[in-house]
Design a protein around this motif. Structure first.
Motif, mmCIF file in Angstrom:
data_model
loop_
_atom_site.group_PDB
_atom_site.id
_atom_site.type_symbol
_atom_site.label_atom_id
_atom_site.label_comp_id
_atom_site.label_asym_id
_atom_site.label_seq_id
_atom_site.Cartn_x
_atom_site.Cartn_y
_atom_site.Cartn_z
ATOM 1 N N GLN A 32 0.837 -1.217 0.000
ATOM 2 C CA GLN A 32 0.000 0.000 0.000
ATOM 3 C C GLN A 32 0.868 1.261 0.000
ATOM 4 O O GLN A 32 0.594 2.226 -0.670
ATOM 5 C CB GLN A 32 -0.908 0.017 1.224
ATOM 6 C CG GLN A 32 -2.147 -0.796 1.019
ATOM 7 C CD GLN A 32 -3.052 -0.759 2.215
ATOM 8 O OE1 GLN A 32 -2.915 0.089 3.076
ATOM 9 N NE2 GLN A 32 -3.964 -1.716 2.257
ATOM 10 N N LYS A 69 -13.112 -0.581 -11.079
ATOM 11 C CA LYS A 69 -12.609 0.179 -12.237
ATOM 12 C C LYS A 69 -11.813 -0.730 -13.158
ATOM 13 O O LYS A 69 -11.932 -0.711 -14.398
ATOM 14 C CB LYS A 69 -11.718 1.330 -11.769
ATOM 15 C CG LYS A 69 -12.491 2.557 -11.414
ATOM 16 C CD LYS A 69 -11.508 3.634 -10.971
ATOM 17 C CE LYS A 69 -12.300 4.759 -10.361
ATOM 18 N NZ LYS A 69 -11.400 5.710 -9.750
ATOM 19 N N ALA A 70 -10.993 -1.529 -12.544
ATOM 20 C CA ALA A 70 -10.162 -2.455 -13.325
ATOM 21 C C ALA A 70 -11.052 -3.450 -14.093
ATOM 22 O O ALA A 70 -10.786 -3.798 -15.259
ATOM 23 C CB ALA A 70 -9.219 -3.210 -12.396
ATOM 24 N N SER A 74 2.209 1.924 -3.285
ATOM 25 C CA SER A 74 1.235 2.385 -4.257
ATOM 26 C C SER A 74 0.881 3.862 -4.104
ATOM 27 O O SER A 74 0.320 4.459 -4.996
ATOM 28 C CB SER A 74 -0.060 1.561 -4.149
ATOM 29 O OG SER A 74 -0.679 1.861 -2.933
ATOM 30 N N GLN A 101 -13.273 -0.149 -5.076
ATOM 31 C CA GLN A 101 -13.489 0.761 -6.214
ATOM 32 C C GLN A 101 -12.477 0.487 -7.314
ATOM 33 O O GLN A 101 -12.815 0.431 -8.506
ATOM 34 C CB GLN A 101 -13.346 2.215 -5.758
ATOM 35 C CG GLN A 101 -14.582 2.769 -5.125
ATOM 36 C CD GLN A 101 -14.366 4.198 -4.643
ATOM 37 O OE1 GLN A 101 -13.354 4.788 -4.920
ATOM 38 N NE2 GLN A 101 -15.350 4.695 -3.889
ATOM 39 N N ARG A 102 -11.282 0.364 -6.947
ATOM 40 C CA ARG A 102 -10.213 0.119 -7.926
ATOM 41 C C ARG A 102 -10.463 -1.182 -8.646
ATOM 42 O O ARG A 102 -10.260 -1.325 -9.860
ATOM 43 C CB ARG A 102 -8.862 0.084 -7.218
ATOM 44 C CG ARG A 102 -8.333 1.460 -6.957
ATOM 45 C CD ARG A 102 -6.938 1.356 -6.401
ATOM 46 N NE ARG A 102 -6.021 0.825 -7.371
ATOM 47 C CZ ARG A 102 -5.111 1.552 -8.021
ATOM 48 N NH1 ARG A 102 -5.012 2.831 -7.746
ATOM 49 N NH2 ARG A 102 -4.304 1.015 -8.906
ATOM 50 N N PHE A 103 -10.845 -2.062 -7.824
ATOM 51 C CA PHE A 103 -11.096 -3.364 -8.398
ATOM 52 C C PHE A 103 -12.202 -3.245 -9.450
ATOM 53 O O PHE A 103 -12.107 -3.776 -10.554
ATOM 54 C CB PHE A 103 -11.499 -4.330 -7.259
ATOM 55 C CG PHE A 103 -11.877 -5.697 -7.743
ATOM 56 C CD1 PHE A 103 -13.213 -6.102 -7.725
ATOM 57 C CD2 PHE A 103 -10.941 -6.582 -8.269
ATOM 58 C CE1 PHE A 103 -13.552 -7.348 -8.203
ATOM 59 C CE2 PHE A 103 -11.307 -7.831 -8.742
ATOM 60 C CZ PHE A 103 -12.620 -8.232 -8.716
ATOM 61 N N SER A 137 -5.443 7.815 -13.124
ATOM 62 C CA SER A 137 -6.227 7.823 -11.886
ATOM 63 C C SER A 137 -6.448 9.252 -11.380
ATOM 64 O O SER A 137 -5.545 10.073 -11.408
ATOM 65 C CB SER A 137 -5.517 7.034 -10.801
ATOM 66 O OG SER A 137 -5.307 5.752 -11.268
ATOM 67 N N SER A 160 -8.266 0.492 -16.666
ATOM 68 C CA SER A 160 -6.980 0.484 -15.961
ATOM 69 C C SER A 160 -5.983 1.434 -16.597
ATOM 70 O O SER A 160 -5.075 1.959 -15.940
ATOM 71 C CB SER A 160 -6.436 -0.937 -15.891
ATOM 72 O OG SER A 160 -6.357 -1.448 -17.214
ATOM 73 N N TYR A 204 -11.907 1.575 -1.042
ATOM 74 C CA TYR A 204 -11.046 2.053 -2.130
ATOM 75 C C TYR A 204 -10.584 0.898 -3.002
ATOM 76 O O TYR A 204 -10.628 0.957 -4.240
ATOM 77 C CB TYR A 204 -9.865 2.815 -1.523
ATOM 78 C CG TYR A 204 -8.837 3.273 -2.524
ATOM 79 C CD1 TYR A 204 -7.565 2.685 -2.515
ATOM 80 C CD2 TYR A 204 -9.119 4.191 -3.502
ATOM 81 C CE1 TYR A 204 -6.632 3.072 -3.433
ATOM 82 C CE2 TYR A 204 -8.185 4.585 -4.432
ATOM 83 C CZ TYR A 204 -6.939 4.013 -4.389
ATOM 84 O OH TYR A 204 -6.002 4.404 -5.315
ATOM 85 N N GLN A 205 -10.118 -0.113 -2.337
ATOM 86 C CA GLN A 205 -9.650 -1.271 -3.085
ATOM 87 C C GLN A 205 -10.791 -1.860 -3.917
ATOM 88 O O GLN A 205 -10.605 -2.259 -5.070
ATOM 89 C CB GLN A 205 -9.107 -2.321 -2.104
ATOM 90 C CG GLN A 205 -7.701 -1.965 -1.694
ATOM 91 C CD GLN A 205 -7.132 -2.894 -0.654
ATOM 92 O OE1 GLN A 205 -7.861 -3.750 -0.104
ATOM 93 N NE2 GLN A 205 -5.867 -2.756 -0.388
ATOM 94 N N ARG A 232 -10.192 2.086 3.231
ATOM 95 C CA ARG A 232 -9.198 1.498 2.340
ATOM 96 C C ARG A 232 -9.812 0.303 1.609
ATOM 97 O O ARG A 232 -9.582 0.094 0.399
ATOM 98 C CB ARG A 232 -7.979 1.097 3.145
ATOM 99 C CG ARG A 232 -6.871 0.634 2.275
ATOM 100 C CD ARG A 232 -5.518 0.824 2.923
ATOM 101 N NE ARG A 232 -4.501 0.591 1.928
ATOM 102 C CZ ARG A 232 -4.062 1.475 1.090
ATOM 103 N NH1 ARG A 232 -4.508 2.729 1.175
ATOM 104 N NH2 ARG A 232 -3.176 1.199 0.175
#
Ligand SMILES: Nc1ncnc2c1ncn2[C@@H]1O[C@H](COP(=O)(O)OP(=O)(O)OP(=O)(O)O)[C@@H](O)[C@H]1O
Length: 767
Positions: free
Chosen positions: A664, A716-717, A667, A712-714, A726, A722, A709-710, A706
């Motif tokens: 983390q 988005k991916a 990142s 959300q990213r997931f 960002s 990707s 967030y993860q 967090r």
């Protein structure tokens, strides 16, 4: 001293002491051309003969006494000169006038009896007025009367009007009665006089203006009563703030004559004048009679008809008040004036009984405080001058240079004396020298003469005798010549000495002069020094003033500049504020501190337990040992990125309870930092790896977020996004580049992706 003289002396002493009867003197004038007979009287006695008493046909007067006798203080016969009259009646009172006693001298009598002659006199025989004035001013020179002031006025009473004789104005004056100064004439011209000649000049002017006419009885008859009055005032300093003012009046009165119309042959205007004169004289007579009777009977506060005429009003003080009074009654021995003479003598006889009480007129006046201020000022000045004088004397005594000067002056004086002595000797010797020269010439002539005689004579014996005389003369001439040579030698020596002395004197004078110049120079230097000190002082003050002024100007300039900067900043901030804020994101703001620094004030309200510094330092990047190798720290080269560089208190300094996983941390990469958390309340702690503040609640929250967030990213991916750049975001809030997010703990948080242009603009406004 006979009895009369003793009495007179006693009387004069009484008069001088203040309480006395009026002094009454009789003056008999000589018979004029018209008057044939005259009688001779004794020094004290006047005998009046009634020519009618001898008439056989007058039965009524037949057995009456032929003579009437009156006794007065003085009786002066026709031979008495003016000086005697003056000495015996007035002179002895003058000192008292200056001491503050009112004094009046007046003449009373029939027309043509000699009143004006007695009072004023003629050019050759001056009367009482000029003599008394002269004497008065002579006294006033004395030290004790030095500061005496004299004011003169001259008036006449003509036809019962008081007229000013010192002005050409024809106006009638009035009398006023003052408690202190007695009877006064209102509006009269008072002239300050300092010398007798000034008063006599006034008298001359006044006499010209006086009403006079020729009558049968008198070629220059005075048709008015004339009064010359001197107001005398002197100040004597008494103790304290009081001042003694001594005032007195000296009145010299020349009355118009009482007259009988039959004698004067007056008609018209002259008759009216005569009637008025008689009226006032009659009132005067009545006043005299009343006063005399009151005195004889011992009546206190009797009624005296002073107000019945102007004359008696003016003479009120002189007859019955505070005054030393002398009355000179003039009579004529002429038979045709028997009745006037008789009346005059009767009046005079009555006047003898009048008593006056003369007091010294001394007023105590409070000195005005301003006079004392002036006095003190004068005394101070005098004191300063005296101090200076003493200093100067002290300086002279202490100054050896001046002492040397003194010695040198003495020396110079001695040399000068010697020089003068030598000059005298040399002059004597020169005279001798010339005398010797003359002697030699004489001998030479003699020799020549003998030679000539010898040549002429044939007689051998005679020739021998002449030769012998010639030889003798030659010898004598030789002797004189020798002594002359000696003298010449002496004179030459003297001349040399004289030159020497002159040189010495010159030298001494030169050195004195030098000393004098030196003294002046020193004084000048001293003066220059004091002036320089003053100049320095002024310069310093002036510079201070200039500096003050400059500081003021600078302040105003700075204020203006600041105002300008603030204004400019505000404008720019307004521009910046225009950056639209997204929903859920606080408005960005800049804060200016001290006009120059870009600082962020920590919000401390309700956070007093936090020992955080008030200002977050800029540009000091704190690198934790663990984070040193991270890409994040390497990338942070922008000074606007900040870390808290302070160590915290021990209680808060414990190891953070939460350590994010290294993955983390990696990142984070400085693009955005998850520190702009609105975590609400909770205990703060430090995330040591990042150097950021966190608290327990926030860590829990952070942990939860967090995960979101993860997630959300997931997502988005999963949505194949990707490759897309960002966007900084926090939870549901997205931070845009250049946007500063407000946190209650960390005042500002800035997106690292702020565009360079915006960054520059922001920095510019901070300069
Ligand atoms: N003692 C004297 N010796 C010589 N002459 C005198 C004497 N007294 C008066 N006379 C003369 O007598 C004349 C009259 O005198 P004066 O004018 O003084 O009289 P008067 O009393 O003043 O008169 P009036 O009241 O009319 O003025 C004058 O000419 C004066 O010179």
């Amino acid at each position: 001293m006979n009895q009369f003289e003793k009495e007179t002396k006693q009387f004069i002493d009484e008069l001088k002491n203040g309480v006395s009867n009026i002094l009454v003197a009789i003056r008999v004038r000589p018979l004029s051309q018209k008057e044939k007979n005259y009688q001779n009287f004794g020094n004290k006695m006047i005998v009046l003969l009634d020519p009618d008493s001898e008439r056989e046909d007058d039965l009524l007067k037949k057995n009456r006494l032929k003579e009437t006798s009156f006794a007065f203080d003085f009786v002066f016969d026709k031979w008495a000169p003016q000086q005697i009259i003056y000495e015996n009646t007035t002179e002895f009172l003058l000192e008292g006038v200056l001491e503050g006693y009112n004094t009046t001298v007046f003449c009373y009598g029939a027309t043509g009896s000699g009143k004006t002659f007695t009072m004023i006199g003629t050019q050759q025989e001056v009367g009482i007025m000029p003599r008394a004035l002269q004497q008065l001013f002579n006294f006033s020179i004395q030290d004790r009367f030095k500061d005496t002031q004299f004011k003169a006025c001259y008036v006449e009473i003509y036809n019962e009007n008081i007229r000013d004789l010192l002005t050409s104005e024809d106006k009638n004056l009035e009398t006023r009665e003052d408690k202190n100064s007695g009877i006064q004439i209102a509006g009269v011209t008072e002239v300050e006089v300092r010398t007798v000649s000034e008063v006599l000049a006034l008298l001359k002017v006044g006499n010209k203006n006086r009403s006079k006419e020729a009558t049968d009885a008198n070629k220059e008859s005075s048709r008015s009563h004339a009064i010359l009055q001197l107001q005398i005032e002197s100040k004597e300093r008494a103790t304290g703030i009081q001042e003694q003012i001594i005032q007195s009046k000296f009145s010299l009165v020349d009355l118009a004559g009482s007259e009988r119309a039959a004698n004067t042959n007056n008609k018209g205007q002259r008759m009216i004048e005569g009637a008025n004169i008689n009226k006032s004289l009659l009132v005067l007579g009545n006043c005299i009679q009343s006063l005399s009777e009151a005195n004889e009977k011992g009546v206190k506060n009797p009624f005296i008809p002073f107000r019945n005429s102007k004359l008696t009003r003016l003479l009120k003080d002189s007859l019955g008040g505070n005054c030393r009074t002398v009355m000179i009654s003039n009579v004529t021995p002429a038979v045709n004036c028997f009745e006037e003479t008789y009346n005059t003598l009767v009046y005079a006889n009555r006047a003898k009984n009048i008593k006056t009480i003369a007091n010294r007129n001394v007023l105590m006046a409070q000195n005005h405080i301003s006079n004392y201020a002036q006095l003190i000022q004068n005394l101070r000045q005098e004191n300063e001058e005296l101090k200076l004088l003493i200093q100067q004397q002290q300086y002279n005594l202490n100054n050896p240079q001046l002492m040397v000067n003194k010695v040198q002056n003495n020396r110079s004086l001695n040399w000068n004396l010697l020089f003068i002595k030598m000059l005298k000797i040399s002059y004597k010797q020169k005279i001798q020298f010339y005398e010797m020269e003359e002697q030699q010439n004489h001998f030479q002539q003699n020799i020549g003469f003998l030679q000539f005689q010898k040549g002429r004579t044939q007689d051998k014996f005679e020739q021998m005798r002449l030769q012998e005389r010639m030889d003798n003369a030659k010898n004598q001439k030789a002797i004189v010549k020798r002594s002359q040579d000696d003298l010449e030698q002496h004179l030459v020596e003297y001349e040399v000495q004289k030159v020497d002395i002159q040189k010495q004197v010159q030298q001494i004078q030169d050195s004195n002069y030098k000393n004098c110049l030196y003294g002046i120079m020193k004084q000048g230097e001293f003066k220059i020094e004091t002036i320089e000190i003053k100049i320095q002082e002024k310069k310093r003050k002036y510079q201070e003033q200039i500096q003050d002024e400059q500081v003021k100007q600078l302040r105003t300039q700075i204020n203006k500049q600041q105002a300008k900067i603030i204004q400019g900043t505000k404008q720019k901030l307004n521009v910046l504020k225009k950056v639209p804020s997204l929903p859920g994101v606080d408005s960005p703001y800049y804060q200016l501190q001290n006009g120059q620094n870009y600082g962020i004030q920590r919000y401390q309200k309700n956070k007093s337990h936090l020992k955080l510094p008030p200002v977050v330092q800029l540009a000091q990047v704190y690198k934790s040992p663990k984070a040193q190798n991270t890409s994040l720290t390497n990338k942070i080269d922008d000074p606007m990125k900040y870390r808290i560089s302070q160590k915290y208190s021990s209680r808060l300094n414990r190891p953070p309870s939460y350590h994010p996983p290294s993955s983390q941390r990696k990142s984070a990469k400085g693009r955005y930092i998850n520190r702009s958390l609105d975590l609400g309340s909770g205990r703060d702690c430090i995330n040591k790896s990042s150097g950021e503040i966190q608290n327990e609640i926030s860590l829990q929250k952070l942990h939860r977020l967090r995960k979101e967030y993860q997630q959300q990213r997931f997502e988005k991916a999963m949505n194949n996004k990707s490759n897309q750049k960002s966007q900084p975001s926090f939870g549901s809030k997205i931070l845009l580049p250049g946007m500063i997010h407000k946190s209650p703990y960390l005042k500002n948080f800035q997106n690292n992706n702020e565009p360079i242009e915006l960054k520059k603009q922001r920095l510019k406004c901070l300069i």
